[in-house]
Design a protein around this motif. Structure first.
Motif, short mmCIF file in Angstrom:
data_model
loop_
_atom_site.label_atom_id
_atom_site.label_comp_id
_atom_site.label_asym_id
_atom_site.label_seq_id
_atom_site.Cartn_x
_atom_site.Cartn_y
_atom_site.Cartn_z
N PRO A 194 49.54 27.14 -22.58
CA PRO A 194 49.00 27.98 -21.52
C PRO A 194 50.07 28.42 -20.51
N HIS A 195 51.21 27.74 -20.54
CA HIS A 195 52.33 28.06 -19.65
C HIS A 195 53.61 28.08 -20.51
N PRO A 196 53.77 29.12 -21.34
CA PRO A 196 54.88 29.15 -22.31
C PRO A 196 56.26 28.99 -21.68
N TRP A 197 57.13 28.30 -22.40
CA TRP A 197 58.49 28.10 -21.97
C TRP A 197 59.35 29.33 -22.22
N GLY A 198 59.11 30.00 -23.34
CA GLY A 198 59.95 31.14 -23.72
C GLY A 198 61.13 30.70 -24.56
N ARG A 199 61.77 31.68 -25.21
CA ARG A 199 62.84 31.41 -26.18
C ARG A 199 64.00 30.61 -25.59
N THR A 200 64.43 30.94 -24.37
CA THR A 200 65.59 30.27 -23.79
C THR A 200 65.35 28.77 -23.62
N LEU A 201 64.20 28.39 -23.06
CA LEU A 201 63.92 26.97 -22.86
C LEU A 201 63.65 26.26 -24.18
N VAL A 202 63.03 26.94 -25.13
CA VAL A 202 62.80 26.35 -26.45
C VAL A 202 64.15 26.07 -27.11
N ALA A 203 65.05 27.05 -27.11
CA ALA A 203 66.37 26.87 -27.71
C ALA A 203 67.14 25.76 -27.00
N ASP A 204 67.05 25.71 -25.68
CA ASP A 204 67.71 24.66 -24.91
C ASP A 204 67.18 23.28 -25.30
#
Length: 156
Positions: free
Chosen positions: A27-37
């Motif tokens: 419900p509060h997506p992290w997004g690609r940058t935080l996922v990759a991190d």
């Protein structure tokens, strides 16, 4: 565990699948940058179909500091919720790190996430505090519930 699903370490090539899972299940997506991190600096496990390892159904990411680990995020695809997948992933995290000398496990959860709270308490986590008005909601703010589980090392 259901033999049609397997738990495996997440790898760099999972980033797009994790981004999709994050976008559709968080419900509060992290997004690609935080996922990759997270893939670079945290411990990560995914649950996938045994016959299709690229079809990611769930993800758990956690940090570790010596003998302590904190669950940062757990996501389960809506198509496979209520099948015990989150419980299997949390147990895998606990057992894997406990065998490596981790004795204390930490997590925080939104006070409105009753399903997660019931799961964590069923696994032995104890409420140790609250952060009032910590999380933003559509109608204001809500508290974060802080949980801990202390285990003898090598219990699993």
């Amino acid at each position: 565990m259901n033999s049609t699903y397997v738990i495996r370490p997440a790898v760099e090539s999972d980033v797009l699948g994790l981004e999709r899972l994050d976008k559709h299940s968080n419900p509060h997506p992290w997004g690609r940058t935080l996922v990759a991190d997270a893939l670079e600096v945290r411990l990560n496990w995914v649950m996938c179909e045994a016959q299709n390892p690229s079809n990611l159904l769930a993800w758990l990411t956690a940090s570790r500091s010596v003998d302590q680990s904190e669950l940062e995020l757990i996501l389960v695809d809506s198509s496979v919720r209520r099948l015990g997948i989150a419980k299997q992933l949390v147990r895998h995290w606990l057992d894997s790190l406990n065998q490596q000398g981790v004795a204390e496990f930490l997590l925080e959860v939104r006070e409105s996430n009753l399903a997660a709270i019931h799961l964590y308490e069923a696994l032995g986590f104890e409420l140790v505090g609250r952060r009032k008005q910590y999380y933003q909601t559509e109608t204001g703010r809500e508290a974060a519930c802080l949980y801990t589980l202390v285990t003898p090392v090598g219990r699993g």
